[in-house]
Enzyme design. Structure first.
Site, PDB file in Angstrom:
ATOM      1  N   THR A 102       0.843  -1.201   0.000  1.00 49.19           N
ATOM      2  CA  THR A 102       0.000   0.000   0.000  1.00 49.19           C
ATOM      3  C   THR A 102       0.872   1.243   0.000  1.00 49.19           C
ATOM      4  O   THR A 102       0.629   2.197  -0.744  1.00 49.19           O
ATOM      5  CB  THR A 102      -0.912   0.022   1.236  1.00 49.19           C
ATOM      6  OG1 THR A 102      -1.701  -1.157   1.229  1.00 49.19           O
ATOM      7  CG2 THR A 102      -1.829   1.241   1.220  1.00 49.19           C
ATOM      8  N   TRP A 139       2.558   1.624  -3.345  1.00 49.88           N
ATOM      9  CA  TRP A 139       1.603   2.005  -4.390  1.00 49.88           C
ATOM     10  C   TRP A 139       1.508   3.526  -4.495  1.00 49.88           C
ATOM     11  O   TRP A 139       1.317   4.081  -5.566  1.00 49.88           O
ATOM     12  CB  TRP A 139       0.222   1.419  -4.066  1.00 49.88           C
ATOM     13  CG  TRP A 139      -0.810   1.758  -5.106  1.00 49.88           C
ATOM     14  CD1 TRP A 139      -1.095   1.055  -6.244  1.00 49.88           C
ATOM     15  CD2 TRP A 139      -1.694   2.891  -5.107  1.00 49.88           C
ATOM     16  NE1 TRP A 139      -2.076   1.683  -6.951  1.00 49.88           N
ATOM     17  CE2 TRP A 139      -2.465   2.803  -6.277  1.00 49.88           C
ATOM     18  CE3 TRP A 139      -1.892   3.950  -4.231  1.00 49.88           C
ATOM     19  CZ2 TRP A 139      -3.434   3.750  -6.590  1.00 49.88           C
ATOM     20  CZ3 TRP A 139      -2.844   4.892  -4.547  1.00 49.88           C
ATOM     21  CH2 TRP A 139      -3.614   4.787  -5.721  1.00 49.88           C
ATOM     22  N   HIS A 140       1.665   4.202  -3.347  1.00 53.80           N
ATOM     23  CA  HIS A 140       1.496   5.658  -3.342  1.00 53.80           C
ATOM     24  C   HIS A 140       2.656   6.396  -3.971  1.00 53.80           C
ATOM     25  O   HIS A 140       2.559   7.582  -4.258  1.00 53.80           O
ATOM     26  CB  HIS A 140       1.263   6.169  -1.922  1.00 53.80           C
ATOM     27  CG  HIS A 140      -0.135   5.930  -1.454  1.00 53.80           C
ATOM     28  ND1 HIS A 140      -0.535   4.721  -0.942  1.00 53.80           N
ATOM     29  CD2 HIS A 140      -1.230   6.723  -1.451  1.00 53.80           C
ATOM     30  CE1 HIS A 140      -1.815   4.791  -0.636  1.00 53.80           C
ATOM     31  NE2 HIS A 140      -2.265   5.993  -0.936  1.00 53.80           N
ATOM     32  N   GLY A 141       3.782   5.712  -4.173  1.00 58.98           N
ATOM     33  CA  GLY A 141       4.881   6.397  -4.836  1.00 58.98           C
ATOM     34  C   GLY A 141       6.177   5.636  -4.689  1.00 58.98           C
ATOM     35  O   GLY A 141       6.351   4.862  -3.759  1.00 58.98           O
ATOM     36  N   PHE A 151       0.312   9.303  -8.544  1.00 59.99           N
ATOM     37  CA  PHE A 151       0.213   7.872  -8.266  1.00 59.99           C
ATOM     38  C   PHE A 151      -0.228   7.082  -9.484  1.00 59.99           C
ATOM     39  O   PHE A 151      -0.829   7.623 -10.377  1.00 59.99           O
ATOM     40  CB  PHE A 151      -0.735   7.622  -7.111  1.00 59.99           C
ATOM     41  CG  PHE A 151      -0.393   8.450  -5.928  1.00 59.99           C
ATOM     42  CD1 PHE A 151       0.929   8.557  -5.514  1.00 59.99           C
ATOM     43  CD2 PHE A 151      -1.346   9.161  -5.263  1.00 59.99           C
ATOM     44  CE1 PHE A 151       1.275   9.346  -4.447  1.00 59.99           C
ATOM     45  CE2 PHE A 151      -1.015   9.962  -4.197  1.00 59.99           C
ATOM     46  CZ  PHE A 151       0.287  10.063  -3.795  1.00 59.99           C
TER      47      PHE A 151
END
Lengths: 375, 469
Positions: free
Chosen positions: B316, B319-321, B469
Site C-alpha cells: 500500500t 503504491w502511493h509512490g 500515483f
C-alpha cells in the site's frame, strides 16, 4: 419534476457558459489587469506531443473567460468574506491602500544585486572617475507599514536598505525622508508606484547628495493629469469595487520647457509625457509611456552634463525633476537593454550616473548583473 | 485533463454530455470511450499508447482465461502471466528509477536512470485491469468479449486518473446496460459540485497555506507554524482526494454508472483500523480482495496473519509512490493496525471517545507528515520543527492562523457528517414546502458552482496531490 428543473437549469448554465466563451469577442489586452492576454496557441504535432498546446490552451481559456473580471471579483469577495486580508499577493491595508506584498522570497536576491552594483560603482570610479549614486526606493509596503492589515508579515526593508548603505558608496537612503512625509500623498493607494510628490522628496535627497538644493515643490507647478487612476495593486487584488481612485499629477510641461525625446526605436517626440495614456487604464504610463530599453532626452540645459540613469519604472515620475539639471539624460532599463553599459558611457561622454530602483523590483531583478558585462 | 479546470468544465464536459444524451443507446459506449481517450491524451499525449497496450493485453488475458474454462492449469498460467505483465509495466514506469537509484546507492554502481516519466493514472488503471483478470479467473464476472467495452472500463474518464479504483465486477453489468435519468443526473450534478467545491475552494486554499509554510524553509519552522502546516496538509489531502472521488462518482452518475463510495468521513474515526475503513476504501478493498485474502488472510494462524498484514501495508505504501517515505508510511500504518489488533483493542474501547479520537488524529497527522516529504532530511527537519527545534512561534504564524481561521473552521465542520445531516434535517423541516427546499438547494449548488469557477478563473494554485500515483 424537481430534478427535471434542477438538471435543466445546470444544463443550460453549462451550455451557455461554453457558448459564451466561444462567442464572446476576444481582447488582446486586459485593461483591468494591465497585461497582454494569451493568444490562441499554435496547434502543431510538436506542441501536442510536449503538452505545451494543452497548457497554453488552459491559459488562453482562463485569460479570455467570459466576464473574467466578474469571476475574479467573486473570488476576491469570497476571500474577504472568509477573513483573508490579502489576495494574489496584495494586502488590503487601511484607508484604501492596497499594498504589494514583499516577503522573504522576494527579498532573497537583494544582496547579490547589491554586489553587482558595488562592482559597478568601483568600476565607474576607477575607469571614468564618476561617483555613481544609487537610490533603492522604499515602497509603500515599508513606509506605510502601519497601514498593513493586522499581523501581516513582510520582509524587513529597512534592514536591507541599511545593508545597502553600508555596502555601496554614494547610496542615498530615502527611508528617513519618506518616513517624515508618510502622512502626505507620496504613494498611490491602488498602484505600487510613488506619486509625483513622493518622487519629489526623493529628488530633494538626490540634490543634497549632489551638494545642491532642490527648488521648492511649488516651483514645478504640478498639474493633475487624472483623478480616476486604478493601478496595479487594484488589478491584482481583484475586487474591482471602483473605490479609492488615485490622482496622477506631474510637473507642468511649461516649467520643463522644450526637449527632444528619442526612444529605442528611434521615434522622436518633444515631451516625456504621453497625454493619451492618461485616458487609458494604466495612467502611470503618462510618464515616459512605459518602460523602454534606452530612451535619450536632450534638454535645453547648456551645462554639458550627461546623466546615465539605470532604472525601473519608479524613475519615470522622477525624471521630470531632472530635466533642468542635465543637458542629456540616457534612461536604460536593464530588463530590455541588450547593449554594453561601459560602451554607452564612453560613447556619450557620460558625466553622472544614477541607479534608481524600488526595493521590491531591485530585490527581484535578475538583469542588473549585466551592468558589469563588457561585451 | 483534470476535473477542476476550466477546459474540462466549460469545453469538454458540456460537449461530451450533450453528445451523450443526444446519442442513441447503442452508440453511447463508443462515444464515451472516444471521449475518455481524448480526455487522457489531453494530459498524456504520448503515453496513451501505454494505456492502449494495457487494454489490449488484459483484454486478451480475459479472453484466454475464458477460453480455457476446462483447464485450470492453463487459466492459472494466464493469470500469473497477466500479474507479471501488469506489475512489470507498473514497475518499469513507476519504480524503474527508484530501483536503479537504490542499486546505485548500495552497490556503488552508476547505472543510468531511465528517462521515463510517470504516465498519469497508471497506478489506477493497472489495478483496475488486474481486478478484471482476477474477477474473470474467479468467475466473479464474465469475460468482456467486446474490446471497445473493455477499453471503456479501463479508460472511463471519470475515474481514470485518480480513482476510485472500480473493480470490474461492480460495473460489469453497467458497462453493457445502464440507464440515465433526471433523478440520477440531478444526484450526479450535486455530487460533482460538492467535489468541485471541496477541491477548488477548500483543498486548494488550505494547500496554499501548506506550501507557503514549507516552501523556502527547508522544513525549518517554529513549532506552532509546523503544527499549523501539518494540520493544513491533513485537510488538503483529504479534501483534494475525496473531492476528486466525489466528482468521479457524480460524473459516473451523469453517464448512468454507480461507483462505490471511496471515503466516509475518515477524520471522525476513533481508531486507525476504523480510519482505514473510511479512507480510500476502494484501494483498501482492492488489497484485501486481491492480496490479503489470497495470501491466506487471518485463516492460517497469527504469524501468517502478521506477515500478510505487513505485506499488504508495504505494498500500500509503495503504491502511493516510488520513494522510501511511502514505504515507511505504509509500514507505519501496518504497525499501528497490528498494535491495535493485538494490544490496544483491549484498552481503547474503554477510553473516552475524545481520547480515542485524539489518538487517531495524532497518528494520522504524523502519517501525513511522513507522506509529505520524500526527502528524508526535510522530513526530519520538519519533525524537529514540530517539537520546537526552531522556537515556539513567530509573527508569521499569527498572520497565517488569523487569515485562515475561518477556512480552518469550515474544513473542520466539513470533515464531519454535520453538513449532510443538517441538509437532511432541513429537507424534513421543509416537507410541507418542497418548493422552498428546492429553491434553497438550487441556490446552494449554484453558489458552489459560481465560487468554484471564480477561484478557477483567478487561480495560481491548483495542484492535484493524487496525480503522481
Amino acid at each position: 419534476m424537481r430534478n427535471k428543473i434542477f438538471v435543466s437549469l445546470f444544463a443550460v448554465l453549462l451550455l451557455a457558459l461554453a457558448i459564451a466563451n466561444i462567442a464572446a469577442p476576444k481582447k488582446e489586452f486586459s485593461d483591468n489587469e494591465n497585461r497582454s492576454l494569451a493568444s490562441f496557441p499554435k496547434l502543431t504535432v510538436e506542441s501536442l506531443k510536449d503538452g505545451s498546446f494543452t497548457s497554453d490552451f488552459a491559459t488562453y481559456l482562463a485569460d479570455h473567460f467570459v466576464l473574467r473580471d466578474w469571476w475574479v471579483s467573486v473570488k476576491a469577495v469570497a476571500e474577504e468574506a472568509t477573513g483573508k486580508t490579502s489576495n494574489n499577493g496584495v494586502f488590503k491595508g487601511k484607508d484604501g491602500y492596497l499594498l504589494d506584498s514583499f516577503d522573504e522570497e522576494s527579498a532573497a536576491g537583494f544582496l547579490a544585486n547589491c554586489q553587482s552594483v558595488k562592482e559597478f560603482i568601483a568600476f565607474t570610479k576607477e575607469t571614468y572617475g564618476i561617483d555613481t549614486k544609487t537610490i533603492i526606493a522604499p515602497t509603500a509596503t515599508q513606509i506605510l507599514s502601519q497601514k498593513l492589515p493586522p499581523f501581516a508579515v513582510t520582509a524587513d526593508g529597512n534592514a536591507l536598505l541599511d545593508e545597502a548603505a553600508k555596502e555601496l558608496d554614494g547610496f542615498i537612503n530615502l527611508t528617513p525622508v519618506m518616513e517624515s512625509h508618510k502622512d502626505e500623498y507620496i504613494y498611490y493607494r491602488t498602484d505600487h508606484h510613488w506619486t509625483n510628490l513622493g518622487a519629489y522628496y526623493a529628488y530633494t535627497e538626490y540634490k543634497k547628495a549632489c551638494g545642491e538644493q532642490a527648488e521648492p515643490f511649488a516651483y514645478w507647478e504640478c498639474e493633475t493629469v487624472s483623478d480616476s487612476f486604478f493601478g496595479t495593486t487594484y488589478s491584482r487584488y481583484g475586487l474591482f469595487d471602483g473605490r479609492n481612485a488615485d490622482t496622477v499629477s506631474a510637473p507642468s510641461g511649461k516649467v520643463l520647457g522644450n526637449m527632444t525625446v528619442t526612444n529605442s526605436k528611434g521615434e522622436v517626440s518633444s515631451s516625456i509625457y504621453f497625454p493619451e495614456k492618461a485616458t487609458g487604464k494604466d495612467k502611470y504610463l503618462y510618464f515616459l509611456g512605459g518602460n523602454d530599453s534606452l530612451v535619450t532626452v536632450d534638454t535645453q540645459a547648456q551645462n554639458g552634463k550627461t546623466l546615465l540613469l539605470i532604472k525601473d519604472s519608479y524613475a519615470n515620475s522622477f525624471l521630470p525633476y531632472l530635466i533642468g539639471d542635465y543637458q542629456k539624460i540616457l534612461l536604460v532599463d536593464m530588463r530590455y537593454y541588450m547593449g554594453v553599459i561601459p560602451d554607452l558611457i564612453a560613447e556619450n561622454g557620460v558625466t553622472d550616473i544614477l541607479i534608481l530602483y524600488n526595493l521590491k523590483s531591485f530585490a527581484e531583478d535578475t538583469y542588473i548583473q549585466y551592468i558589469n558585462f563588457t561585451e | 485533463m483534470v476535473f477542476s479546470s476550466l477546459e474540462f468544465l466549460t469545453v469538454f464536459l458540456p460537449v461530451v454530455l450533450l453528445l451523450y444524451y443526444l446519442m442513441p443507446d447503442k452508440g453511447r459506449n463508443v462515444l464515451l470511450l472516444l471521449a475518455s481517450l481524448v480526455f487522457y491524451a489531453w494530459g498524456e499525449p504520448v503515453y496513451i499508447v501505454i494505456m492502449l497496450g494495457s487494454i489490449a493485453l488484459n483484454y486478451l488475458f480475459g479472453l484466454g482465461i475464458d477460453r480455457f474454462e476446462q483447464k485450470k492449469n492453463a487459466q492459472k498460467a494466464i493469470l500469473i502471466v497477466s500479474v507479471i505483465v501488469n506489475l512489470l509495466m507498473l514497475g518499469v514506469f513507476k519504480y524503474g528509477n527508484f530501483v536503479i537509484e537504490n542499486i546505485n546507492a548500495v552497490a556503488h554502481t552508476a547505472l543510468p536512470e531511465t528517462k521515463l516519466s510517470l504516465p498519469i493514472g497508471i497506478s489506477f488503471f493497472t489495478f483496475q485491469a488486474m481486478s478484471y483478470v482476477f474477477d474473470v479467473y474467479r468467475k466473479d464476472a464474465e469475460a468482456q468479449k467486446n474490446i471497445l467495452n473493455f477499453g471503456l472500463y479501463i479508460s472511463l474518464f471519470p475515474q481514470l486518473i485518480a480513482g476510485p479504483i472500480v473493480r470490474y465486477k461492480t460495473v460489469a453489468e453497467e458497462i453493457n446496460h445502464r440507464k440515465v435519468s433526471f433523478d440520477l443526473a440531478a444526484q450526479g450534478i450535486k455530487r460533482f459540485l460538492v467535489g468541485l467545491a471541496k477541491k477548488v475552494l477548500l483543498a486548494n486554499n488550505i494547500g496554499y497555506l501548506w506550501s507557503c509554510l514549507t516552501e523556502n524553509t527547508d522544513g525549518h519552522l517554529t513549532a506552532a507554524a509546523a503544527w499549523l502546516g501539518a494540520i493544513a496538509y491533513t485537510f488538503q489531502i483529504y479534501f483534494d482526494f475525496s473531492g476528486y472521488s466525489d466528482m468521479a462518482i457524480g460524473l459516473g452518475n451523469l453517464f448512468g454508472f454507480h461507483f462505490l463510495e471511496n471515503f466516509n468521513y475518515p477524520y471522525i474515526s476513533t481508531s486507525i483500523t476504523e480510519f482505514w475503513r473510511r479512507w480510500h476504501i476502494s484501494l483498501g478493498t482492492w488489497f484485501k480482495e486481491y492480496v490479503y485474502i489470497p495470501l491466506g488472510g487471518n485463516r492460517k494462524g497469527k504469524l501468517r496473519q502478521v506477515r500478510n498484514i505487513l505485506i499488504v501495508w508495504l505494498l500500500t505504501g509503495l503504491w502511493h509512490g516510488a520513494s522510501w517515505n511511502f514505504v515507511f508510511w505504509g509500514l507505519y500504518y501496518g504497525l499501528f493496525l497490528l498494535l491495535e489488533k493485538f494490544v490496544l483493542n483491549r484498552f481503547l474501547p474503554k477510553l473516552p471517545s475524545v481520547v480515542r479520537h485524539l489518538y487517531t488524529l495524532l497518528v494520522v497527522v504524523f502519517g501525513w507528515v511522513i507522506f509529505a516529504f520524500d526527502d528524508t532530511a526535510q522530513l526530519f527537519a520538519f519533525l524537529g520543527s514540530m517539537f520546537g527545534a526552531n522556537g515556539f512561534a513567530e509573527g508569521d504564524f499569527v498572520y497565517s492562523l488569523a487569515s485562515n481561521a475561518v477556512l480552518l473552521l469550515i474544513l473542520l465542520l466539513a470533515s464531519t457528517p454535520l453538513c449532510a445531516s443538517l441538509g437532511k434535517k432541513l429537507e424534513r423541516e421543509c416537507e410541507k414546502k418542497p418548493a422552498a427546499f428546492t429553491v434553497l438547494e438550487t441556490v446552494w449548488y449554484l453558489l458552489l458552482f459560481v465560487l468554484s469557477v471564480g477561484y478557477l478563473v483567478d487561480s495560481t494554485y491548483n495542484p492535484f496531490i493524487y496525480f503522481r500515483f
